[in-house]
Structure formats: C-alpha cells, structure tokens
Design a protein around this motif. Structure first.
Motif, PDB file in Angstrom:
ATOM      1  N   ALA A 141       0.809  -1.222   0.000  1.00  0.00           N
ATOM      2  CA  ALA A 141       0.000   0.000   0.000  1.00  0.00           C
ATOM      3  C   ALA A 141       0.843   1.274   0.000  1.00  0.00           C
ATOM      4  N   THR A 142       2.170   1.177   0.155  1.00  0.00           N
ATOM      5  CA  THR A 142       3.013   2.365   0.201  1.00  0.00           C
ATOM      6  C   THR A 142       3.109   3.008  -1.171  1.00  0.00           C
ATOM      7  N   LEU A 143       2.776   4.292  -1.244  1.00  0.00           N
ATOM      8  CA  LEU A 143       2.820   5.027  -2.501  1.00  0.00           C
ATOM      9  C   LEU A 143       4.078   5.888  -2.504  1.00  0.00           C
ATOM     10  N   VAL A 144       5.034   5.518  -3.334  1.00  0.00           N
ATOM     11  CA  VAL A 144       6.336   6.173  -3.334  1.00  0.00           C
ATOM     12  C   VAL A 144       6.529   7.031  -4.576  1.00  0.00           C
ATOM     13  N   GLN A 145       6.352   6.423  -5.747  1.00  0.00           N
ATOM     14  CA  GLN A 145       6.593   7.116  -6.998  1.00  0.00           C
ATOM     15  C   GLN A 145       5.282   7.612  -7.600  1.00  0.00           C
ATOM     16  N   THR A 146       5.379   8.637  -8.420  1.00  0.00           N
ATOM     17  CA  THR A 146       4.212   9.144  -9.136  1.00  0.00           C
ATOM     18  C   THR A 146       3.613   8.032 -10.004  1.00  0.00           C
ATOM     19  N   ASP A 148       2.014   5.394  -8.580  1.00  0.00           N
ATOM     20  CA  ASP A 148       1.691   4.298  -7.670  1.00  0.00           C
ATOM     21  C   ASP A 148       0.259   4.445  -7.171  1.00  0.00           C
ATOM     22  N   TYR A 149      -0.421   3.317  -6.977  1.00  0.00           N
ATOM     23  CA  TYR A 149      -1.790   3.383  -6.481  1.00  0.00           C
ATOM     24  C   TYR A 149      -2.145   2.123  -5.700  1.00  0.00           C
ATOM     25  N   SER A 150      -3.226   2.211  -4.963  1.00  0.00           N
ATOM     26  CA  SER A 150      -3.761   1.064  -4.238  1.00  0.00           C
ATOM     27  C   SER A 150      -5.266   1.012  -4.436  1.00  0.00           C
ATOM     28  N   GLU A 151      -5.829  -0.204  -4.351  1.00  0.00           N
ATOM     29  CA  GLU A 151      -7.269  -0.430  -4.491  1.00  0.00           C
ATOM     30  C   GLU A 151      -7.762  -1.218  -3.284  1.00  0.00           C
ATOM     31  N   GLU A 152      -8.917  -0.829  -2.767  1.00  0.00           N
ATOM     32  CA  GLU A 152      -9.516  -1.520  -1.630  1.00  0.00           C
ATOM     33  C   GLU A 152     -11.013  -1.673  -1.871  1.00  0.00           C
ATOM     34  N   LEU A 153     -11.543  -2.802  -1.430  1.00  0.00           N
ATOM     35  CA  LEU A 153     -12.980  -3.019  -1.526  1.00  0.00           C
ATOM     36  C   LEU A 153     -13.432  -3.934  -0.403  1.00  0.00           C
ATOM     37  N   SER A 154     -14.657  -3.721   0.050  1.00  0.00           N
ATOM     38  CA  SER A 154     -15.237  -4.573   1.076  1.00  0.00           C
ATOM     39  C   SER A 154     -16.751  -4.488   0.990  1.00  0.00           C
ATOM     40  N   GLU A 155     -17.408  -5.561   1.394  1.00  0.00           N
ATOM     41  CA  GLU A 155     -18.872  -5.581   1.406  1.00  0.00           C
ATOM     42  C   GLU A 155     -19.350  -6.581   2.449  1.00  0.00           C
ATOM     43  N   ILE A 156     -20.355  -6.176   3.193  1.00  0.00           N
ATOM     44  CA  ILE A 156     -21.038  -7.053   4.143  1.00  0.00           C
ATOM     45  C   ILE A 156     -22.499  -7.130   3.733  1.00  0.00           C
ATOM     46  N   VAL A 157     -23.014  -8.348   3.629  1.00  0.00           N
ATOM     47  CA  VAL A 157     -24.402  -8.560   3.213  1.00  0.00           C
ATOM     48  C   VAL A 157     -25.080  -9.475   4.227  1.00  0.00           C
ATOM     49  N   THR A 177      -6.567   4.942  -4.222  1.00  0.00           N
ATOM     50  CA  THR A 177      -5.642   5.976  -3.764  1.00  0.00           C
ATOM     51  C   THR A 177      -4.428   6.004  -4.680  1.00  0.00           C
ATOM     52  N   GLN A 178      -4.082   7.181  -5.163  1.00  0.00           N
ATOM     53  CA  GLN A 178      -2.994   7.296  -6.148  1.00  0.00           C
ATOM     54  C   GLN A 178      -2.100   8.489  -5.827  1.00  0.00           C
ATOM     55  N   LYS A 179      -0.820   8.322  -6.105  1.00  0.00           N
ATOM     56  CA  LYS A 179       0.124   9.428  -5.980  1.00  0.00           C
ATOM     57  C   LYS A 179       0.297  10.066  -7.350  1.00  0.00           C
TER      58      LYS A 179
END
Length: 292
Positions: A141-146, A148-157, A177-179
């Motif tokens: 998840a560490t965003l260092v360079q221009t 870089d990005y991370s994706e997250e998703l969650s769902e409760i049903v 999330t993106q740098k």
C-alpha cells in the motif's frame, strides 16, 4: 497504442481460449452521470452532472468440480478503474468460500499492473438466512513514486428469504488511492442499501429493487487538503428476462431521489440535475448452446 484496445484485445483472446462446455458468460454495458469524473481537479466547485462514467463488465465462469466454480472477470468501475480477477468458489450446504487474485490493469502509466487478493465467506441456512463478508486489497500500500496506487474493496451482506423474494442489507465500500504530481488523490464510495430480489417459479423474469444511501468522495491531499463529497438517496431496479435456456437479457436503471453536497461541496445545488446510472447486458449459458 490505445490502452483500451490492448485491454479489450487481451480479454477477448482469453475468452476465445476457454472451452465452451458448461461455460457461462456475462457481458454488461453501463453509463451514467452520478459519479465524479476521474479528471476532476481540486479547484472544481460544482457537480456538472455530465456523462463521466461508462464502461463494460465481462465475466466467464465454469464448473470445475461438483461444488467448485472457476470465474474470470474484467470490471470497469468509476472508483476502482480497470480490474481483472480470477477466483475459485466452493459451495456447500451451509457455507461458501471464494477467493483469488485480482489485478489493476492500465490504470496508471507508472504502474501498468497492480496485484491484489480478494476473498469472501458466506454462511447460510438454506431458504432462511445468509450472511456474506467480502474483502480485497492490492499488495503493497506504500505510494512512493508518481503513478503508484492502491485499491480496496469490502462488502457485508445480511439477507433473509420470504415468499418469492430474497431481501438483503448491504454495506459496500471501495477506494482508489494514487500518488500524482501534486500529492495523494483518493476516490472513495460507500453505500448502505436494502435490496429485494423478486422471483416466481416458472416465470421467465425476476426483478431486483434497491433503495440506498450513497457517499462518494474525492480527497485531494495537496498543499491545501480538500475533500469533495456528494451524498445521494437512490432508487434502482434491474430486470432479468430469460429468453430461453441459453440467453438472458439484463437491463437496469438507478436514479437519485435527493442529492446534496458535503465538505467542500456543501451548499452546491444538484437538485436541478437528473442523475442516473443505466446498464444493459446479456447472459449466455454456452453449455446449452453447444448441446443443440
């Protein structure tokens, strides 16, 4: 070369390489104006309501055992962008487990492929109640360079069965999330909804109804941090019509009842705009097609 052409070309080559026996495919087109444009800047003051989100979702699934199904899917999401996923699902009477890798694809010039993991667990009392927990995130998840990005998703049903219907409560969250050159940019979406899937035996269609409350935000962590948030009460309906044993048609429409701005968009008028998401697609069961 255009990234979209590369992506779709790779997808169709992969689909063509799969065997047709017991294969189910889904293809869904969607568009709308209820989402923030990916190109939105921190200085934008309003919500234009122009067509900013469009795309295509495709999936293929095949049973590989008595209780195991393999699925490959490509999704274009207004928040998560482009993702490819591969997963296995094991079903038993009282629970189901699903998991596998997913990949962010061509979402950034600096990071062409981002790897993640996704898993879900469903516990159920058949015909009575069920509960599902679904979660996934990219690795590192560490965003260092221009770029870089991370994706997250969650769902409760949590759901229950009534006569000719399945009712369920949903809490869904996604984040990207993106740098970039100016700092950190985060897109997020949260939805609380109540859904009812209405069906009847020997009737060739079913209707899914949804009432929900949505929060979508863009957070700019620049020199002066700012957050743009749009809140919406929405109604949605999706109709699936089974044309025959091989093909089903899907149409859906979602629109806001009331929308208003929060954070930096507090006081922004959006009630004068017709905001919607629409979708149309087809489901094919190719095993039935191959036996004709």
């Amino acid at each position: 070369m255009n990234r979209t052409k590369i992506l779709f070309g790779s997808l169709f080559l992969a689909l063509g390489a799969l065997p047709l026996h017991a294969l189910e495919t889904d293809l869904l087109f969607h568009l709308g104006n209820m989402d923030f444009a990916q190109s939105r800047s921190s200085t934008d003051a309003g919500f234009p309501g122009t067509l900013s989100a469009w795309g295509i979702d495709a999936a293929v699934s095949q049973k590989v055992g008595e209780s195991v199904t393999a699925t490959a899917a490509f999704t274009m999401d207004p928040v998560l962008r482009n993702t490819l996923a591969a997963k296995l699902r094991y079903n038993s009477t009282y629970f189901a487990i699903e998991g596998g890798p997913f990949f962010g694809v061509l979402n950034s010039g600096g990071t062409l492929l981002k790897t993640g993991l996704r898993a879900s667990l469903t516990a159920q009392l058949p015909g009575v109640v069920f509960m599902t927990f679904d979660s996934g995130s990219t690795i590192g998840a560490t965003l260092v360079q221009t770029g870089d990005y991370s994706e997250e998703l969650s769902e409760i049903v949590a759901g229950f069965y009534v006569y000719n219907a399945i009712c369920s409560l949903h809490l869904k969250q996604t984040a990207f999330t993106q740098k970039d050159n100016n700092g950190i940019l985060k897109d997020s979406f949260r939805e609380y909804s109540f859904q009812t899937d209405v069906f009847q035996k020997n009737v060739p269609y079913n209707v899914l109804l949804k009432f929900g409350y949505q929060l979508q935000s863009k957070y700019f962590d620049y020199t002066v941090p700012v957050t743009h948030t749009l809140a919406s009460l929405v109604l949605a309906a999706r109709v699936t019509v089974r044309m025959n044993n091989t093909m089903s048609l899907v149409t859906g429409f979602e629109s806001n009842i009331y929308a208003f701005g929060l954070d930096a968009l507090s006081g922004v008028t959006v009630s004068d705009k017709f905001l919607f998401r629409a979708q149309a697609g087809v489901n094919l069961t190719l095993d039935n097609l191959s036996t004709k």
